[in-house]
Enzyme design. Structure first.
Site, mmCIF file in Angstrom:
data_model
loop_
_atom_site.group_PDB
_atom_site.id
_atom_site.type_symbol
_atom_site.label_atom_id
_atom_site.label_comp_id
_atom_site.label_asym_id
_atom_site.label_seq_id
_atom_site.Cartn_x
_atom_site.Cartn_y
_atom_site.Cartn_z
ATOM 1 N N PRO A 22 17.742 24.412 64.323
ATOM 2 C CA PRO A 22 18.630 23.248 64.421
ATOM 3 C C PRO A 22 20.121 23.549 64.269
ATOM 4 O O PRO A 22 20.944 22.674 64.577
ATOM 5 C CB PRO A 22 18.154 22.336 63.290
ATOM 6 C CG PRO A 22 17.468 23.241 62.332
ATOM 7 C CD PRO A 22 16.872 24.336 63.141
ATOM 8 N N TYR A 60 29.421 25.041 71.338
ATOM 9 C CA TYR A 60 29.089 23.891 70.497
ATOM 10 C C TYR A 60 29.158 22.593 71.297
ATOM 11 O O TYR A 60 28.274 21.741 71.193
ATOM 12 C CB TYR A 60 30.021 23.828 69.279
ATOM 13 C CG TYR A 60 29.518 22.907 68.192
ATOM 14 C CD1 TYR A 60 28.719 23.390 67.162
ATOM 15 C CD2 TYR A 60 29.809 21.547 68.209
ATOM 16 C CE1 TYR A 60 28.235 22.550 66.171
ATOM 17 C CE2 TYR A 60 29.326 20.693 67.234
ATOM 18 C CZ TYR A 60 28.538 21.203 66.212
ATOM 19 O OH TYR A 60 28.039 20.359 65.248
ATOM 20 N N LYS A 72 21.197 21.789 69.178
ATOM 21 C CA LYS A 72 21.005 21.875 70.625
ATOM 22 C C LYS A 72 19.685 21.263 71.128
ATOM 23 O O LYS A 72 19.515 21.070 72.333
ATOM 24 C CB LYS A 72 21.052 23.348 71.079
ATOM 25 C CG LYS A 72 22.433 23.965 70.976
ATOM 26 C CD LYS A 72 23.393 23.321 71.951
ATOM 27 C CE LYS A 72 24.822 23.714 71.727
ATOM 28 N NZ LYS A 72 25.777 22.666 72.054
ATOM 29 N N TYR A 115 29.580 23.168 57.912
ATOM 30 C CA TYR A 115 28.538 24.198 57.927
ATOM 31 C C TYR A 115 28.931 25.228 56.868
ATOM 32 O O TYR A 115 30.006 25.825 56.975
ATOM 33 C CB TYR A 115 28.460 24.885 59.293
ATOM 34 C CG TYR A 115 27.921 24.011 60.407
ATOM 35 C CD1 TYR A 115 28.754 23.176 61.141
ATOM 36 C CD2 TYR A 115 26.560 24.041 60.733
ATOM 37 C CE1 TYR A 115 28.256 22.384 62.174
ATOM 38 C CE2 TYR A 115 26.056 23.256 61.765
ATOM 39 C CZ TYR A 115 26.903 22.427 62.479
ATOM 40 O OH TYR A 115 26.412 21.652 63.499
ATOM 41 N N HIS A 164 33.575 13.338 67.494
ATOM 42 C CA HIS A 164 34.035 14.404 66.591
ATOM 43 C C HIS A 164 34.782 15.459 67.386
ATOM 44 O O HIS A 164 34.248 16.033 68.328
ATOM 45 C CB HIS A 164 32.846 15.042 65.855
ATOM 46 C CG HIS A 164 32.396 14.260 64.668
ATOM 47 N ND1 HIS A 164 31.905 14.833 63.520
ATOM 48 C CD2 HIS A 164 32.387 12.921 64.447
ATOM 49 C CE1 HIS A 164 31.610 13.887 62.641
ATOM 50 N NE2 HIS A 164 31.878 12.714 63.186
HETATM 51 C C1 PHB Z 1 22.080 16.452 61.932
HETATM 52 O O1 PHB Z 1 22.923 15.550 61.796
HETATM 53 O O2 PHB Z 1 20.886 16.245 61.669
HETATM 54 C C2 PHB Z 1 22.504 17.788 62.403
HETATM 55 C C3 PHB Z 1 23.823 17.978 62.767
HETATM 56 C C4 PHB Z 1 24.248 19.227 63.183
HETATM 57 C C5 PHB Z 1 23.357 20.266 63.234
HETATM 58 C C6 PHB Z 1 22.027 20.073 62.888
HETATM 59 C C7 PHB Z 1 21.595 18.821 62.466
HETATM 60 O O3 PHB Z 1 23.789 21.483 63.605
#
Ligand code: PHB
Ligand code: APR
Length: 398
Positions: free
Chosen positions: A293, A385, A297, A201, A72
């Site tokens: 989450p 990130y 990280k 997000y 990505h």
């Molecule tokens: C996930 O795919 O579970 C996931 C992805 C990005 C995040 C948190 C969880 O920031």
């Protein structure tokens, strides 16, 4: 039984350490209190930094993550009804992340360990760690009604937040820092194609939402819920409706719904225990720290701790140097606190906090507006990130 390194816990941290030590010719035994199926059944995040991908390669288990993981180059931020792309690749001068589930990482590590015939004791009861302040630590545990003892040079505490290693340290030797957030994430895993090819997000007046994925046919979605919410009070149809309500019209139109493979609520917390070494026992991964989450990280920090510990133990056995061991805790904690700050900041930016109300949301929208329109601000998000290089902890000045 005797070994050089006794690893407590067969989560990603313990399994990765075991594989890296094996590659360096260092003998290790893993003691795990649960069964392999239980360990594999835990659904966690799925975004790997390049540092984590490199460590999987060095452990000899990177092939499937390379082949099947999804690279990505960007993420999208959704606020005030519109999506804005953060070009991770361009802003960081060529870095990217790989979407590959933690379950798959664990499976690859377990398979490699089994193929090499390395010892993992599953279903071990009453695991205890002893004498790590001396020269010869020991681990005792019960299995099939018998008590066993494992004598070792070092103990690696990879036993997660609820593990026995941190709990065995005298209270006055440990300092902990904690923040509990007033909400959780309701997560759903489903065999439906993702709404978009990149992660979204979303900051909305109904709360945070995240559209993630495990593959092009399996999606992972989350919505922010109050900590008081119970999973029994949610149906999968209610979840899809709520997720749709938090998306922009295009994403909502692309949302494919279906039955849940897994559905659960996880609380959000920031936690750090200092230091991460006590004599001949080291803590690594969730045993020492938890991040909320947002930004994924957790697994990456577990991997980087293990990277530092592997280097330290290799220097000890191969170069007869204790420098890596003596600096392990400081090196880890510097990277840990950077990730703690980022995860806290990203969480604070994207969620609705009950106590800050509409004013709080306006401030978030102003910061998001700044973030997507300032190259400096976007670059800061992007470089955190994609993750800091392991060598950053060596830099003389912050
Ligand atoms: C996930 O795919 O579970 C996931 C992805 C990005 C995040 C948190 C969880 O920031
Ligand atoms: N004795 C033996 N094993 C134990 C004990 C004990 N007393 N207590 C816990 N364990 C085991 C757990 O059953 C688990 O399999 O230790 C393992 C710890 O694994 P994780 O909790 O997955 O922690 P870690 O390996 O550090 O991985 C961190 O997991 O929670 C996510 O976000 C986090 O992705 C990150 C990753």
């Amino acid at each position: 039984m005797r070994t050089q390194v006794a690893i407590i816990g067969a989560g990603p941290a313990g399994l990765l350490l075991g594989q890296l030590l094996f590659k360096s010719g260092i003998d290790a035994v893993i003691i795990e209190q649960r069964s392999p199926d239980y360990v594999l059944g835990r659904i966690r995040a799925g975004v790997l930094e390049q540092v984590s991908m490199d460590l999987l390669d060095q452990a000899g288990v990177g092939a499937r993550a390379q082949a099947e993981g999804l690279p990505h180059d960007g993420i999208e931020l959704l606020f005030k009804g519109a999506r804005h792309r953060i070009d991770l690749h361009a802003l960081t001068g060529g870095s990217r992340v790989t979407v590959y589930g933690q379950t798959e990482v664990t499976r690859d590590l377990m398979d490699a360990r089994a193929a090499e015939g390395l010892t993992t004791v599953y279903d071990a009861q009453n695991v205890s760690v002893h004498d790590f302040d001396g020269q010869q630590p020991r681990v005792t545990y019960e299995k099939d009604g018998q008590t066993h003892e494992l004598v070792c040079d070092f103990i690696a505490g990879c036993d997660g937040y609820h593990g026995v290693c941190r709990a065995s340290v005298p209270a006055d030797a440990l300092k902990t820092y904690e923040r509990v957030y007033p909400f959780g994430w309701l997560g759903v895993l489903a065999d439906v194609p993702p709404v978009s090819h990149e992660l979204i997000y979303a900051n909305t007046e109904r709360g945070f939402a995240l559209c993630s994925m495990r593959s092009t046919t399996r999606s992972r979605y989350y919505v922010q819920v109050p900590t008081t919410d119970k999973i029994e009070n949610w149906t999968i149809d209610q979840f899809w409706t709520e997720l749709g309500n938090r998306l922009d019209p295009e994403a909502r139109a692309n949302l494919v719904t279906g039955p849940a493979l897994e559905m659960s609520i996880a609380p959000l917390r920031s936690f750090v225990a200092e230091p991460m070494r006590f004599g001949r026992m080291f803590l690594a991964g969730d045993a020492a720290h938890i991040v909320p989450p947002t930004g994924a990280k957790g697994l990456n920090l577990a991997a980087s701790d293990v990277g530092y510990l592997w280097t330290a133990l290799t220097e000890f056995y191969n170069d007869k140097s204790a420098v890596g061991i003596d600096t392990y805790s400081d090196r880890c904690l510097r990277r840990v606190w950077r990730a703690e700050r980022f995860s806290w900041w990203f969480t604070s930016l994207m969620h609705r906090f009950p106590e800050t109300g509409e004013f709080g949301q306006k401030i978030q929208e102003a910061e998001l507006d700044y973030l997507v329109n300032s190259r400096a601000a976007s670059t800061s998000l992007a470089e955190n990130y994609v993750g800091l290089p392991l060598g950053f902890a060596e830099a003389a000045t912050p």
